[in-house]
Design a protein around this motif. Structure first.
Motif, mmCIF file in Angstrom:
data_model
loop_
_atom_site.group_PDB
_atom_site.id
_atom_site.type_symbol
_atom_site.label_atom_id
_atom_site.label_comp_id
_atom_site.label_asym_id
_atom_site.label_seq_id
_atom_site.Cartn_x
_atom_site.Cartn_y
_atom_site.Cartn_z
ATOM 1 N N ALA A 1 54.511 53.072 28.450
ATOM 2 C CA ALA A 1 55.627 52.833 27.534
ATOM 3 C C ALA A 1 55.859 53.993 26.573
ATOM 4 C CB ALA A 1 55.399 51.545 26.747
ATOM 5 N N CYS B 1 68.149 58.070 28.885
ATOM 6 C CA CYS B 1 69.030 57.281 29.763
ATOM 7 C C CYS B 1 70.385 57.966 29.929
ATOM 8 C CB CYS B 1 69.185 55.863 29.228
ATOM 9 S SG CYS B 1 67.664 54.887 29.399
ATOM 10 N N ALA C 1 62.689 50.294 40.073
ATOM 11 C CA ALA C 1 62.259 48.935 40.416
ATOM 12 C C ALA C 1 63.444 47.991 40.524
ATOM 13 C CB ALA C 1 61.261 48.422 39.382
ATOM 14 N N VAL C 2 64.370 48.089 39.586
ATOM 15 C CA VAL C 2 65.555 47.231 39.610
ATOM 16 C C VAL C 2 66.460 47.600 40.784
ATOM 17 C CG1 VAL C 2 67.685 46.670 38.373
ATOM 18 C CG2 VAL C 2 65.509 46.696 37.151
ATOM 19 N N GLU D 1 61.302 51.723 35.763
ATOM 20 C CA GLU D 1 62.079 50.485 35.592
ATOM 21 C C GLU D 1 63.403 50.562 36.331
ATOM 22 O OE1 GLU D 1 62.414 49.664 31.385
ATOM 23 O OE2 GLU D 1 60.233 49.779 31.138
ATOM 24 N N ARG D 2 64.056 51.704 36.243
ATOM 25 C CA ARG D 2 65.333 51.878 36.941
ATOM 26 C C ARG D 2 65.145 51.756 38.453
ATOM 27 N NH1 ARG D 2 70.097 54.743 35.961
ATOM 28 N NH2 ARG D 2 71.385 54.546 37.810
ATOM 29 N N SER E 1 58.159 55.595 32.495
ATOM 30 C CA SER E 1 58.360 54.142 32.495
ATOM 31 C C SER E 1 59.844 53.793 32.609
ATOM 32 C CB SER E 1 57.769 53.513 31.230
ATOM 33 O OG SER E 1 58.476 53.924 30.073
ATOM 34 N N LEU E 2 60.698 54.601 31.991
ATOM 35 C CA LEU E 2 62.140 54.359 32.073
ATOM 36 C C LEU E 2 62.635 54.582 33.496
ATOM 37 C CD1 LEU E 2 63.148 56.237 28.796
ATOM 38 C CD2 LEU E 2 62.702 53.781 29.093
ATOM 39 N N ILE F 1 56.406 47.528 40.194
ATOM 40 C CA ILE F 1 55.796 48.665 39.488
ATOM 41 C C ILE F 1 54.352 48.321 39.199
ATOM 42 C CG2 ILE F 1 55.781 50.080 37.389
ATOM 43 C CD1 ILE F 1 58.717 49.273 36.983
ATOM 44 N N ASN G 1 51.396 50.110 36.917
ATOM 45 C CA ASN G 1 51.009 51.188 36.025
ATOM 46 C C ASN G 1 49.505 51.403 36.112
ATOM 47 O OD1 ASN G 1 53.629 51.718 34.756
ATOM 48 N ND2 ASN G 1 53.401 49.650 33.955
#
Length: 162
Positions: A138, A105, A150-151, A147-148, A143-144, A157, A159
């Motif tokens: 995960a 991150c 998607a937000v 998620e970023r 995945s990180l 998302i 998978n």
């Protein structure tokens, strides 16, 4: 405009099922987020750069390599040390360590602009697959990133799993 993010890893798939999963998900762009674009083992030859690009072209799926979104060697080595300490092989890992998550991150996502990423992919991009090697989302940096995105882009998302 991106409507959906999917994630997929090479492990656990054979070539036929890997490409079928991409097609079934409606993927139009595959974003390779690996540092090294090769996978060891003849069963994963389909995921090596030249073969992967050729097959995607044949299927009408655009290929984009974003090495800047891959973890660096130091971060990967830190994860491997955690894996070794808990006696988990890379292909059996289920989750990323807090050290890896924080490091990824900070190094990759702190300055990452999801809207710029989407703009660079172009207005015709609807379904983007984030591709790496791990089976379990995960257990992978994709995945990180997913998620970023998607937000920030307000998209779902999915998978894809073998």
């Amino acid at each position: 405009m991106i409507e959906k993010i999917v994630t997929i890893g090479a492990y656990g798939y054979d070539a036929e099922h890997f490409f079928a999963a991409l097609q079934a998900a409606g993927v139009d762009t595959l974003c390779d987020v690996r540092q090294r674009r090769g996978v060891r083992g003849s069963e994963y030859a389909f995921a090596n750069r030249a073969r992967l690009e050729a097959k995607l072209t044949e299927l009408g799926i655009r290929y984009v390599h974003r090495r800047d979104l891959a973890p660096d060697n130091e971060l990967r080595q830190a994860q491997y040390r955690v894996d070794a300490a808990v006696h988990v092989g890379k292909r059996a890992r289920q989750v990323l360590s807090p050290t890896f998550i924080d490091g990824y991150c900070d190094a990759r996502l702190a300055a990452f602009d999801s809207h710029q990423f989407a703009a660079e992919l172009g207005q015709d991009t609807r379904v983007v697959a984030l591709f790496c090697v791990e089976t379990e989302p995960a257990a992978c940096h994709r995945s990180l990133l997913a998620e970023r995105l998607a937000v920030d882009l307000d998209v779902p998302i999915d998978n894809l799993l073998p």
